[in-house]
Scaffold this motif. Structure first.
Motif, PDB file in Angstrom:
ATOM      1  N   THR A   5       0.818  -1.203   0.000  1.00 49.06           N
ATOM      2  CA  THR A   5       0.000   0.000   0.000  1.00 49.06           C
ATOM      3  C   THR A   5       0.853   1.254   0.000  1.00 49.06           C
ATOM      4  O   THR A   5       2.060   1.214   0.187  1.00 49.06           O
ATOM      5  CB  THR A   5      -0.891   0.000   1.251  1.00 49.06           C
ATOM      6  OG1 THR A   5      -0.057  -0.092   2.413  1.00 49.06           O
ATOM      7  CG2 THR A   5      -1.842  -1.183   1.236  1.00 49.06           C
ATOM      8  N   LEU A   6       0.186   2.395  -0.181  1.00 53.19           N
ATOM      9  CA  LEU A   6       0.878   3.676  -0.192  1.00 53.19           C
ATOM     10  C   LEU A   6       1.452   4.000   1.176  1.00 53.19           C
ATOM     11  O   LEU A   6       0.981   3.515   2.203  1.00 53.19           O
ATOM     12  CB  LEU A   6      -0.103   4.789  -0.591  1.00 53.19           C
ATOM     13  CG  LEU A   6      -0.550   4.832  -2.060  1.00 53.19           C
ATOM     14  CD1 LEU A   6      -1.655   5.856  -2.210  1.00 53.19           C
ATOM     15  CD2 LEU A   6       0.608   5.159  -2.953  1.00 53.19           C
ATOM     16  N   LYS A 103      18.477   3.424 -10.325  1.00 54.21           N
ATOM     17  CA  LYS A 103      19.121   4.742 -10.401  1.00 54.21           C
ATOM     18  C   LYS A 103      18.093   5.837 -10.651  1.00 54.21           C
ATOM     19  O   LYS A 103      18.101   6.890  -9.992  1.00 54.21           O
ATOM     20  CB  LYS A 103      20.186   4.739 -11.498  1.00 54.21           C
ATOM     21  CG  LYS A 103      21.416   3.921 -11.169  1.00 54.21           C
ATOM     22  CD  LYS A 103      22.282   3.661 -12.382  1.00 54.21           C
ATOM     23  CE  LYS A 103      22.871   4.923 -12.961  1.00 54.21           C
ATOM     24  NZ  LYS A 103      23.811   4.626 -14.072  1.00 54.21           N
ATOM     25  N   ALA A 104      17.184   5.611 -11.581  1.00 54.52           N
ATOM     26  CA  ALA A 104      16.169   6.616 -11.904  1.00 54.52           C
ATOM     27  C   ALA A 104      15.202   6.813 -10.751  1.00 54.52           C
ATOM     28  O   ALA A 104      14.836   7.954 -10.418  1.00 54.52           O
ATOM     29  CB  ALA A 104      15.412   6.196 -13.161  1.00 54.52           C
ATOM     30  N   ALA A 105      14.800   5.719 -10.116  1.00 55.51           N
ATOM     31  CA  ALA A 105      13.852   5.814  -9.006  1.00 55.51           C
ATOM     32  C   ALA A 105      14.470   6.532  -7.810  1.00 55.51           C
ATOM     33  O   ALA A 105      13.812   7.355  -7.164  1.00 55.51           O
ATOM     34  CB  ALA A 105      13.383   4.418  -8.598  1.00 55.51           C
ATOM     35  N   MET A 106      15.725   6.254  -7.533  1.00 61.81           N
ATOM     36  CA  MET A 106      16.405   6.905  -6.412  1.00 61.81           C
ATOM     37  C   MET A 106      16.588   8.396  -6.698  1.00 61.81           C
ATOM     38  O   MET A 106      16.416   9.243  -5.814  1.00 61.81           O
ATOM     39  CB  MET A 106      17.755   6.243  -6.166  1.00 61.81           C
ATOM     40  CG  MET A 106      17.671   4.800  -5.705  1.00 61.81           C
ATOM     41  SD  MET A 106      17.248   4.617  -3.962  1.00 61.81           S
ATOM     42  CE  MET A 106      18.823   4.967  -3.203  1.00 61.81           C
ATOM     43  N   ALA A 107      16.942   8.728  -7.927  1.00 60.60           N
ATOM     44  CA  ALA A 107      17.160  10.128  -8.291  1.00 60.60           C
ATOM     45  C   ALA A 107      15.878  10.941  -8.181  1.00 60.60           C
ATOM     46  O   ALA A 107      15.922  12.151  -7.933  1.00 60.60           O
ATOM     47  CB  ALA A 107      17.724  10.212  -9.706  1.00 60.60           C
ATOM     48  N   ALA A 108      14.737  10.292  -8.344  1.00 62.74           N
ATOM     49  CA  ALA A 108      13.453  10.990  -8.316  1.00 62.74           C
ATOM     50  C   ALA A 108      12.917  11.211  -6.907  1.00 62.74           C
ATOM     51  O   ALA A 108      11.944  11.945  -6.733  1.00 62.74           O
ATOM     52  CB  ALA A 108      12.428  10.211  -9.137  1.00 62.74           C
ATOM     53  N   LEU A 220       9.686   1.783  -5.402  1.00 57.94           N
ATOM     54  CA  LEU A 220       9.915   3.228  -5.439  1.00 57.94           C
ATOM     55  C   LEU A 220       9.210   3.870  -6.634  1.00 57.94           C
ATOM     56  O   LEU A 220       8.632   4.958  -6.510  1.00 57.94           O
ATOM     57  CB  LEU A 220      11.414   3.521  -5.498  1.00 57.94           C
ATOM     58  CG  LEU A 220      12.216   3.147  -4.249  1.00 57.94           C
ATOM     59  CD1 LEU A 220      13.713   3.301  -4.518  1.00 57.94           C
ATOM     60  CD2 LEU A 220      11.803   3.983  -3.054  1.00 57.94           C
ATOM     61  N   GLU A 221       9.238   3.207  -7.782  1.00 58.04           N
ATOM     62  CA  GLU A 221       8.536   3.725  -8.950  1.00 58.04           C
ATOM     63  C   GLU A 221       7.048   3.883  -8.672  1.00 58.04           C
ATOM     64  O   GLU A 221       6.427   4.898  -9.025  1.00 58.04           O
ATOM     65  CB  GLU A 221       8.737   2.778 -10.143  1.00 58.04           C
ATOM     66  CG  GLU A 221      10.140   2.778 -10.714  1.00 58.04           C
ATOM     67  CD  GLU A 221      10.350   1.636 -11.696  1.00 58.04           C
ATOM     68  OE1 GLU A 221      11.377   1.659 -12.394  1.00 58.04           O
ATOM     69  OE2 GLU A 221       9.500   0.710 -11.747  1.00 58.04           O
ATOM     70  N   THR A 222       6.460   2.885  -8.037  1.00 59.59           N
ATOM     71  CA  THR A 222       5.033   2.916  -7.733  1.00 59.59           C
ATOM     72  C   THR A 222       4.704   4.024  -6.749  1.00 59.59           C
ATOM     73  O   THR A 222       3.713   4.743  -6.895  1.00 59.59           O
ATOM     74  CB  THR A 222       4.572   1.561  -7.164  1.00 59.59           C
ATOM     75  OG1 THR A 222       4.833   0.542  -8.132  1.00 59.59           O
ATOM     76  CG2 THR A 222       3.090   1.577  -6.832  1.00 59.59           C
ATOM     77  N   ARG A 223       5.547   4.195  -5.749  1.00 57.30           N
ATOM     78  CA  ARG A 223       5.302   5.251  -4.754  1.00 57.30           C
ATOM     79  C   ARG A 223       5.313   6.625  -5.415  1.00 57.30           C
ATOM     80  O   ARG A 223       4.476   7.472  -5.138  1.00 57.30           O
ATOM     81  CB  ARG A 223       6.370   5.210  -3.662  1.00 57.30           C
ATOM     82  CG  ARG A 223       6.452   3.895  -2.897  1.00 57.30           C
ATOM     83  CD  ARG A 223       5.299   3.619  -1.934  1.00 57.30           C
ATOM     84  NE  ARG A 223       4.049   3.219  -2.541  1.00 57.30           N
ATOM     85  CZ  ARG A 223       3.792   2.016  -3.069  1.00 57.30           C
ATOM     86  NH1 ARG A 223       4.729   1.096  -3.103  1.00 57.30           N
ATOM     87  NH2 ARG A 223       2.612   1.733  -3.553  1.00 57.30           N
ATOM     88  N   MET A 224       6.290   6.845  -6.301  1.00 58.40           N
ATOM     89  CA  MET A 224       6.379   8.146  -6.952  1.00 58.40           C
ATOM     90  C   MET A 224       5.207   8.359  -7.914  1.00 58.40           C
ATOM     91  O   MET A 224       4.659   9.451  -8.007  1.00 58.40           O
ATOM     92  CB  MET A 224       7.693   8.268  -7.712  1.00 58.40           C
ATOM     93  CG  MET A 224       8.929   8.280  -6.811  1.00 58.40           C
ATOM     94  SD  MET A 224       8.849   9.576  -5.556  1.00 58.40           S
ATOM     95  CE  MET A 224       8.819  11.042  -6.597  1.00 58.40           C
TER      96      MET A 224
END
Length: 234
Positions: A5-6, A103-108, A220-224
């Motif tokens: 979940t969120l 890398k992309a998810a962490m940078a975001a 992390l992608e889903t959270r963002m």
């Protein structure tokens, strides 16, 4: 097990993202720990003049009694830690590969990113270099913790104080379930990265684990993607 979940707080309110290192930022399948594990056995055998078949069970007993083999050697055998740490982390880091999605998810991520590890700064730097990850505000290692390992609550308190963290606005990501108990007690949102060896799953029962995933990049992608209130989004 995959995304859950969120987060209970909007991502725009998260000020600090706290990451364990080994088997968290890279998959346990890299098996770096097996290299470290056998080097610990070799160090004990040499330092205490023991045959390997006696050093091995001693190593495991020290780990069970003290949380890390190093702590046990310091407490029970008066070991000076620097030589041990240098020796056991003299390993081949080639199995650790960069992941573009991570890398992309962490940078975001909004807010600051920190490493909190029972390893050393140098070990963390080598892993991060292999992963191609940067942008961390600091690395809190076993030396900064005065050689008191997670999950003892003392290094968590020191870590929070040193980096001026409001635990209620922090997320901690970790592969060893019991290491999330003190984080949750401080008020952090916790994320358990599954997939580590069976011993890392001990203590996974209970409400101290808020989220669990076997795919950190995907989580992390889903959270963002589900955070429309993140600064800069509509």
């Amino acid at each position: 097990m995959n995304q859950t979940t969120l987060l209970p707080a909007p991502l725009s309110e998260i000020e600090h993202w706290v990451f364990d290192l080994d088997n968290t930022l890279y998959p346990a399948s890299c098996d770096l720990f097996s290299q470290i594990d056998w080097r610990m056995t070799a160090f004990i055998a040499e330092s205490l003049s023991l045959p390997p078949d006696e050093a091995r069970p001693l190593q495991k007993a020290l780990f069970r009694r003290h949380g890390t083999t190093l702590r046990g050697l310091m407490v029970e055998h008066g070991l000076e830690p620097s030589a041990f740490l240098d020796f056991v982390h003299d390993i081949d880091y080639a199995p650790v590969l960069a992941c573009d999605r991570l890398k992309a998810a962490m940078a975001a991520l909004p807010g600051e990113k920190l490493i909190f590890t029972n390893g050393t700064v140098r070990h963390a730097e080598r892993v991060l270099e292999r992963l191609g990850l940067d942008g961390f505000s600091g690395i809190f290692d076993i030396v900064a913790a005065d050689y008191m390992p997670k999950p003892d609550p003392a290094p968590y308190a020191s870590f929070v104080k040193r980096h001026a963290i409001d635990p209620r606005r922090a997320v901690m990501v970790e592969d060893i379930a019991r290491n999330l108990v003190p984080a949750a007690a401080l008020g952090m949102t916790t994320v358990w990265v599954t997939g580590s060896p069976e011993w890392a799953k001990a203590g996974s029962e209970g409400d101290h684990i808020h989220h669990a995933t076997d795919d950190l990049a995907g989580w992390l992608e889903t959270r963002m993607a589900k955070a429309p209130d993140t600064p800069g989004s509509s």
